[in-house]
Design a protein around this motif. Structure first.
Motif, short mmCIF file in Angstrom:
data_model
loop_
_atom_site.label_atom_id
_atom_site.label_comp_id
_atom_site.label_asym_id
_atom_site.label_seq_id
_atom_site.Cartn_x
_atom_site.Cartn_y
_atom_site.Cartn_z
N ALA A 1 0.80 -1.22 0.00
CA ALA A 1 0.00 0.00 0.00
C ALA A 1 0.84 1.27 0.00
O ALA A 1 0.31 2.35 -0.26
CB ALA A 1 -0.93 0.02 1.22
N ASP A 2 2.13 1.17 0.29
CA ASP A 2 2.95 2.37 0.44
C ASP A 2 3.04 3.17 -0.86
O ASP A 2 3.01 4.40 -0.84
CB ASP A 2 4.35 2.00 0.91
CG ASP A 2 5.26 3.21 1.06
OD1 ASP A 2 4.96 4.05 1.92
OD2 ASP A 2 6.23 3.33 0.28
N ARG A 3 3.11 2.48 -1.98
CA ARG A 3 3.29 3.19 -3.26
C ARG A 3 2.13 4.14 -3.53
O ARG A 3 2.36 5.31 -3.84
CB ARG A 3 3.42 2.17 -4.40
CG ARG A 3 3.63 2.81 -5.77
CD ARG A 3 3.83 1.74 -6.82
NE ARG A 3 2.73 0.81 -6.84
CZ ARG A 3 1.58 1.03 -7.48
NH1 ARG A 3 1.39 2.17 -8.12
NH2 ARG A 3 0.62 0.13 -7.48
N PHE A 4 0.89 3.68 -3.40
CA PHE A 4 -0.21 4.58 -3.74
C PHE A 4 -0.54 5.53 -2.59
O PHE A 4 -1.04 6.64 -2.82
CB PHE A 4 -1.46 3.80 -4.18
CG PHE A 4 -2.06 2.88 -3.16
CD1 PHE A 4 -2.91 3.36 -2.17
CD2 PHE A 4 -1.80 1.51 -3.21
CE1 PHE A 4 -3.48 2.51 -1.25
CE2 PHE A 4 -2.38 0.65 -2.29
CZ PHE A 4 -3.21 1.16 -1.29
N LEU A 5 -0.24 5.15 -1.33
CA LEU A 5 -0.47 6.09 -0.23
C LEU A 5 0.52 7.24 -0.28
O LEU A 5 0.17 8.40 -0.02
CB LEU A 5 -0.39 5.37 1.11
CG LEU A 5 -1.50 4.37 1.44
CD1 LEU A 5 -1.28 3.74 2.81
CD2 LEU A 5 -2.88 5.03 1.38
N SER A 6 1.76 6.94 -0.61
CA SER A 6 2.78 8.00 -0.72
C SER A 6 2.47 8.94 -1.87
O SER A 6 2.86 10.10 -1.85
CB SER A 6 4.17 7.38 -0.92
OG SER A 6 4.53 6.60 0.20
N GLY A 7 1.78 8.43 -2.89
CA GLY A 7 1.47 9.25 -4.06
C GLY A 7 0.21 10.09 -3.92
O GLY A 7 -0.15 10.81 -4.85
N LEU A 8 -0.46 10.03 -2.77
CA LEU A 8 -1.64 10.85 -2.56
C LEU A 8 -1.26 12.32 -2.44
O LEU A 8 -0.09 12.64 -2.16
CB LEU A 8 -2.37 10.39 -1.29
CG LEU A 8 -2.98 8.98 -1.35
CD1 LEU A 8 -3.55 8.59 0.02
CD2 LEU A 8 -4.08 8.92 -2.41
N PRO A 9 -2.20 13.24 -2.63
CA PRO A 9 -1.87 14.68 -2.62
C PRO A 9 -1.08 15.13 -1.40
O PRO A 9 -0.14 15.92 -1.53
CB PRO A 9 -3.25 15.35 -2.66
CG PRO A 9 -4.12 14.36 -3.38
CD PRO A 9 -3.61 13.01 -2.97
N SER A 10 -1.43 14.64 -0.23
CA SER A 10 -0.70 15.00 0.99
C SER A 10 -0.04 13.78 1.62
O SER A 10 0.21 13.74 2.82
CB SER A 10 -1.63 15.68 2.01
OG SER A 10 -2.20 16.85 1.48
N GLY A 11 0.25 12.78 0.80
CA GLY A 11 0.88 11.58 1.31
C GLY A 11 0.05 10.90 2.38
O GLY A 11 -1.17 10.75 2.23
N TYR A 12 0.68 10.53 3.46
CA TYR A 12 0.01 9.81 4.54
C TYR A 12 -0.91 10.72 5.37
O TYR A 12 -1.65 10.22 6.21
CB TYR A 12 1.03 9.13 5.45
CG TYR A 12 1.52 7.81 4.91
CD1 TYR A 12 1.02 6.60 5.38
CD2 TYR A 12 2.48 7.77 3.90
CE1 TYR A 12 1.47 5.40 4.87
CE2 TYR A 12 2.94 6.57 3.38
CZ TYR A 12 2.42 5.38 3.87
OH TYR A 12 2.86 4.18 3.35
N GLU A 13 -0.87 12.01 5.12
CA GLU A 13 -1.76 12.93 5.81
C GLU A 13 -3.06 13.16 5.04
O GLU A 13 -3.96 13.85 5.51
CB GLU A 13 -1.08 14.28 6.04
CG GLU A 13 0.20 14.20 6.86
CD GLU A 13 -0.03 13.58 8.23
OE1 GLU A 13 -1.10 13.81 8.82
OE2 GLU A 13 0.88 12.86 8.70
N THR A 14 -3.19 12.54 3.87
CA THR A 14 -4.39 12.69 3.05
C THR A 14 -5.56 11.95 3.69
O THR A 14 -5.44 10.78 4.07
CB THR A 14 -4.16 12.12 1.64
OG1 THR A 14 -3.02 12.77 1.06
CG2 THR A 14 -5.37 12.34 0.76
N VAL A 15 -6.68 12.63 3.81
CA VAL A 15 -7.89 12.00 4.35
C VAL A 15 -8.44 11.04 3.30
O VAL A 15 -8.59 11.41 2.12
CB VAL A 15 -8.95 13.05 4.72
CG1 VAL A 15 -10.25 12.38 5.16
CG2 VAL A 15 -8.43 13.95 5.83
N LEU A 16 -8.73 9.82 3.70
CA LEU A 16 -9.26 8.81 2.78
C LEU A 16 -10.77 8.79 2.85
O LEU A 16 -11.38 8.99 3.91
CB LEU A 16 -8.70 7.43 3.14
CG LEU A 16 -7.18 7.28 3.11
CD1 LEU A 16 -6.80 5.83 3.36
CD2 LEU A 16 -6.61 7.76 1.78
#
Length: 404
Positions: A256-271
Motif C-alpha cells: 500500500a505504500d506506493r499509492f499512499l505515498s502518491g496521494l496529494p498530501s501523502g500519509y496525511e491525506t484523508v481517505l
C-alpha cells in the motif's frame, strides 16, 4: 438505499428507484397510521381529562355564584375565588399535558434503566484473569456455537490445533462456519460449548480485552476509516500510531505504500469521500490498507479472513508468496474460498455444515479424494476449461499430465 452513494450503481443498473420509492411510501403510510392511532389515544385521554377538569371548574364556579347570591360571600371574595379557579384550571390543564408527555417519555426511561441494569451483571460475569503473554499453541476442543437469533448451531463439536509459526488455513463453502470460528478464536465470541485454550489457559477465563491485544484480525467486511491514511494504518496499534516509519513499513509489506505515498498530501491525506478534500480508493487499495493495519498491530496471532478477495490474481499470488516472510514468527489463520491460495499452508482444515470434515496438507487432502479434492478440482477445472468433461470428485488431481 435511494440516497446512498454505494447503492447508487445498483439502484440505477437494476432500475430500482421506482420500486424502492413505492416500498418507502408503503412503510411511511404504515408508520403514519401507527402514529395516528397513538395520537388518537392521546387525544382521547386529553379530552377526558379536560372534560373532567371543566366539570370540576364549572361546579366550583356555580357554587361560588350560589354563595354570592345568598350573600354568604362578598363580591370581592367571589372575584378572588373565580380568579383562583381560573389559575388552578390552567395549571391542571398544563399538568394533564405534562402527565401525558411524561408517560410517553417514561417508556424510553424504562428501556434506558433496564439497559443500565445490565452493566453490573455483565461486569460481574466478565473474567479478569490476565491473558497469556507468550504464544505456543491454540487448541479448540469440542467447541459449539449458536447465534442468539439462530435456531441451529453455527458450529458443532469442532476440534483443531494451531501451533506457533504455522500458517493454518480454513476452507469450505459459504455458510460452513469459517468466519464464526475465526471470531471465536479471536476472542470476539464466547463458545456455547467446549473450550478454546491458549497455551493451556481457557480463554473464557481471561480478560477479553487483554487477550485481543495479542490478536490481529482483518475480516472481509473490514472498516474504511474516513481519516488520514496514517491513521487508517496506525489504528491497528493506537499506542504506536505516531510512529510514521513503522506505519510506512507495514504499508510497504501490504503493498500500500506506493499509492499512499502518491496521494496529494501523502500519509496525511484523508481517505474516503466523507469530507471535503478526501480521496477515495479502489476496493483493492482499501483492502491493502486494511491488511497494513493488521500487519502494523504486530500481534503473535493473525487472522486473515479472505484478505485478498478484492485483489487481482497477480497481487493475490504475490501476497501469498510473501506471507511467511511478512508474518515471520507469527501464527496465521488464513480463511479463503480460493483453494489455490492455501496450497502452501502447513495444515488445512475443511469445514462443512459447522464441523471439521477433513484436515491435512494439500497433498494429503488431495490423496484422500474427499470434499477438498472435489472443491479444489472444480475450481481448477473452471480455470482450465475442464468443466463438463470431468465429474467432480473423479477428476484427475491438479497437476497431472492431463490437467497440465
Amino acid at each position: 438505499m435511494l440516497s446512498g452513494r454505494d447503492e447508487a450503481k445498483e439502484v440505477r443498473a437494476f432500475g430500482l428507484a421506482g420500486y424502492l420509492r413505492d416500498r418507502y411510501d408503503r412503510l411511511y403510510e404504515e408508520r403514519i397510521r401507527e402514529l395516528r392511532q397513538v395520537a388518537r389515544r392521546h387525544l382521547a385521554f386529553s379530552l377526558v381529562a379536560t372534560l373532567g377538569i371543566a366539570v370540576v371548574l364549572l361546579v366550583t364556579l356555580l357554587l361560588v355564584a350560589w354563595l354570592t347570591l345568598r350573600d354568604e360571600v362578598t363580591l370581592s371574595q367571589a372575584g378572588i375565588a373565580v380568579a383562583g379557579v381560573a389559575i388552578v384550571g390552567a395549571r391542571l390543564t398544563q399538568a394533564g399535558y405534562s402527565a401525558g408527555a411524561l408517560t410517553e417519555a417514561g417508556l424510553y426511561m424504562d428501556d434506558y434503566n433496564a439497559f443500565l441494569d445490565l452493566l453490573p451483571k455483565v461486569a460481574a460475569k466478565r473474567p479478569t484473569a490476565p491473558a497469556p503473554r507468550g504464544f505456543e499453541r491454540i487448541a479448540v476442543e469440542g467447541v459449539s456455537f449458536t447465534y442468539p437469533s439462530g435456531g441451529e448451531p453455527a458450529l458443532r463439536d469442532v476440534h483443531l490445533e494451531i501451533h506457533r509459526g504455522e500458517v493454518v488455513a480454513l476452507v469450505g463453502e459459504n455458510g460452513s462456519g469459517k468466519t464464526t470460528l475465526a471470531k471465536l478464536l479471536a476472542g470476539l465470541y464466547t463458545p456455547s460449548g467446549g473450550r478454546i485454550s491458549w497455551d493451556g489457559v481457557d480463554i473464557s477465563t481471561v480478560d477479553p480485552d487483554d487477550l485481543r491485544r495479542s490478536v490481529a484480525v482483518i475480516f472481509q467486511d473490514f472498516i474504511r476509516y474516513h481519516l488520514p491514511a496514517r491513521d487508517n494504518v496506525g489504528l491497528g496499534r493506537p499506542d504506536a500510531a505516531e510512529d510514521l516509519e513503522a506505519i510506512r513499513r507495514a504499508a510497504d509489506h501490504a503493498g500500500a505504500d506506493r499509492f499512499l505515498s502518491g496521494l496529494p498530501s501523502g500519509y496525511e491525506t484523508v481517505l474516503g469521500p466523507q469530507f471535503i478534500g478526501g480521496t477515495d480508493l479502489s476496493v483493492g487499495q482499501w483492502q491493502r490498507v486494511a491488511l497494513a493495519r493488521a500487519l502494523f498491530r504486530d500481534a503473535p496471532f493473525v487472522v486473515l479472513d479472505e484478505p485478498t478477495a478484492a485483489l487481482d490474481p497477480r497481487a493475490e499470488h504475490d501476497l501469498f508468496d510473501r506471507i511467511r516472510t511478512l508474518l515471520a514468527d507469527r501464527t496465521v489463520l488464513l480463511i479463503s474460498h480460493r483453494f489455490s491460495s492455501v496450497r502452501s499452508a502447513d495444515r488445512i482444515y475443511v469445514m462443512a455444515e459447522g464441523q471439521i470434515a477433513e484436515a491435512g496438507t494439500h497433498e494429503e487432502l488431495m490423496a484422500d479424494r474427499g470434499i477438498y479434492t472435489e472443491l479444489f478440482t472444480l475450481q481448477a477445472a473452471a480455470y482450465l476449461g475442464n468443466v463438463g468433461r470431468d465429474r467432480p470428485g473423479s477428476a484427475e488431481p491438479f497437476g497431472s499430465a492431463r490437467s497440465t
